[in-house]
Design a protein around this motif. Structure first.
Motif, PDB file in Angstrom:
ATOM      1  N   THR A 136       0.833  -1.203   0.000  1.00  0.00           N
ATOM      2  CA  THR A 136       0.000   0.000   0.000  1.00  0.00           C
ATOM      3  C   THR A 136       0.867   1.251   0.000  1.00  0.00           C
ATOM      4  N   ARG A 165      -6.450  14.328  -2.956  1.00  0.00           N
ATOM      5  CA  ARG A 165      -7.630  13.525  -3.305  1.00  0.00           C
ATOM      6  C   ARG A 165      -7.336  12.637  -4.517  1.00  0.00           C
ATOM      7  N   VAL A 170      -4.841   9.655  -3.534  1.00  0.00           N
ATOM      8  CA  VAL A 170      -5.455   8.501  -2.864  1.00  0.00           C
ATOM      9  C   VAL A 170      -6.374   7.749  -3.835  1.00  0.00           C
ATOM     10  N   LYS A 171      -7.001   8.490  -4.758  1.00  0.00           N
ATOM     11  CA  LYS A 171      -7.854   7.836  -5.761  1.00  0.00           C
ATOM     12  C   LYS A 171      -7.020   6.936  -6.663  1.00  0.00           C
ATOM     13  N   GLY A 206      -5.829   3.900  -4.941  1.00  0.00           N
ATOM     14  CA  GLY A 206      -6.867   2.950  -4.562  1.00  0.00           C
ATOM     15  C   GLY A 206      -7.010   2.784  -3.068  1.00  0.00           C
ATOM     16  N   VAL A 207      -6.765   3.861  -2.317  1.00  0.00           N
ATOM     17  CA  VAL A 207      -6.908   3.812  -0.857  1.00  0.00           C
ATOM     18  C   VAL A 207      -7.819   4.950  -0.412  1.00  0.00           C
ATOM     19  N   THR A 208      -8.282   4.876   0.823  1.00  0.00           N
ATOM     20  CA  THR A 208      -9.094   5.951   1.378  1.00  0.00           C
ATOM     21  C   THR A 208      -8.195   7.025   1.962  1.00  0.00           C
ATOM     22  N   THR A 209      -8.769   8.205   2.150  1.00  0.00           N
ATOM     23  CA  THR A 209      -8.003   9.282   2.786  1.00  0.00           C
ATOM     24  C   THR A 209      -7.581   8.876   4.188  1.00  0.00           C
ATOM     25  N   GLY A 210      -8.466   8.196   4.888  1.00  0.00           N
ATOM     26  CA  GLY A 210      -8.129   7.721   6.233  1.00  0.00           C
ATOM     27  C   GLY A 210      -6.948   6.777   6.218  1.00  0.00           C
ATOM     28  N   ALA A 211      -6.920   5.881   5.220  1.00  0.00           N
ATOM     29  CA  ALA A 211      -5.790   4.946   5.104  1.00  0.00           C
ATOM     30  C   ALA A 211      -4.513   5.709   4.803  1.00  0.00           C
ATOM     31  N   TYR A 264      -3.630   8.648   5.793  1.00  0.00           N
ATOM     32  CA  TYR A 264      -3.086   9.266   7.003  1.00  0.00           C
ATOM     33  C   TYR A 264      -2.526   8.237   7.990  1.00  0.00           C
TER      34      TYR A 264
END
Length: 205
Positions: A8, A31, A34-35, A38-43, A45
């Motif tokens: 990741t 934004r 992370v797109k 393929g991860v979330t913004t939370g991931a 951080y």
């Protein structure tokens, strides 16, 4: 779990590398990074505290390697006894420049980030800092030559800064224009010959 985390991390850095190359640090979108990763913004951080921390994770190893080799060349020359320095003039710097060409050509994309896409980060003055060091050691060498009895004219530090800036700008053109390795070596050797002759003319004036 460790393997998945490393995978990741690599995805985030690879997505960021392309976004930073395309838009520079300031224009890059977290934004979009992370797109693409393929991860979330939370991931995200969970790996990096900020966009700048992500940028630093990509360029810092290369900034450190280039500056370390550059400083080694400057110091090894400056630490020679005064009487030995004229005979070694250009040896350490030539070895350093050839090493830098090799390194740059092996790490083109992150080095391009460091040199041309770092505005707004702590790396935006990287080349300027190299120039400042070059000027400092150039002036020291002129003092050595005067102590050895050479008639060296007083050159304004601002002129030395202009010359050093031009030299580094020329060297790093191999990054800006993706010059192939063999051509990069030839270009840089000719560039060094050009600046060596120019310095000699100034020293003899």
């Amino acid at each position: 779990m460790e393997e998945k985390s490393f995978a990741t991390l690599e995805k985030i850095q690879q997505a960021a590398l392309q976004e930073f190359l395309d838009k520079g640090f300031q224009g890059a979108s977290l934004r979009q990074i992370v797109k693409y990763a393929g991860v979330t913004t939370g991931a995200f951080y969970g790996y990096f505290s900020s966009k700048e921390a992500l940028f630093a994770s990509i360029v810092e190893p290369h900034a450190a390697a280039l500056m370390r080799r550059f400083m080694e060349a400057q110091l090894s020359f400056a630490e020679l006894p005064d009487r030995e320095q004229p005979d070694h003039m250009g040896v350490e710097s030539g070895d350093c420049v050839r090493w830098m060409v090799d390194y740059i050509c092996q790490h083109r994309e992150p080095v391009k980030l460091l040199l041309y896409r770092a505005e707004g980060t702590g790396y935006e003055n990287f080349v300027h800092n190299m120039v400042e060091v070059e000027v400092e050691y150039t002036l020291q060498y002129m003092d050595v030559l005067r102590r050895l009895g050479h008639n060296i004219p007083e050159l304004d530090p601002s002129l030395c800064h202009i010359i050093a800036s031009g030299m580094f700008s020329g060297l790093f053109e191999i990054v800006a224009h993706d010059v192939p390795y063999e051509q990069a070596l030839r270009n840089v050797e000719q560039l060094r010959a050009f600046y060596t002759a120019g310095w000699q003319a100034l020293m003899d004036s």
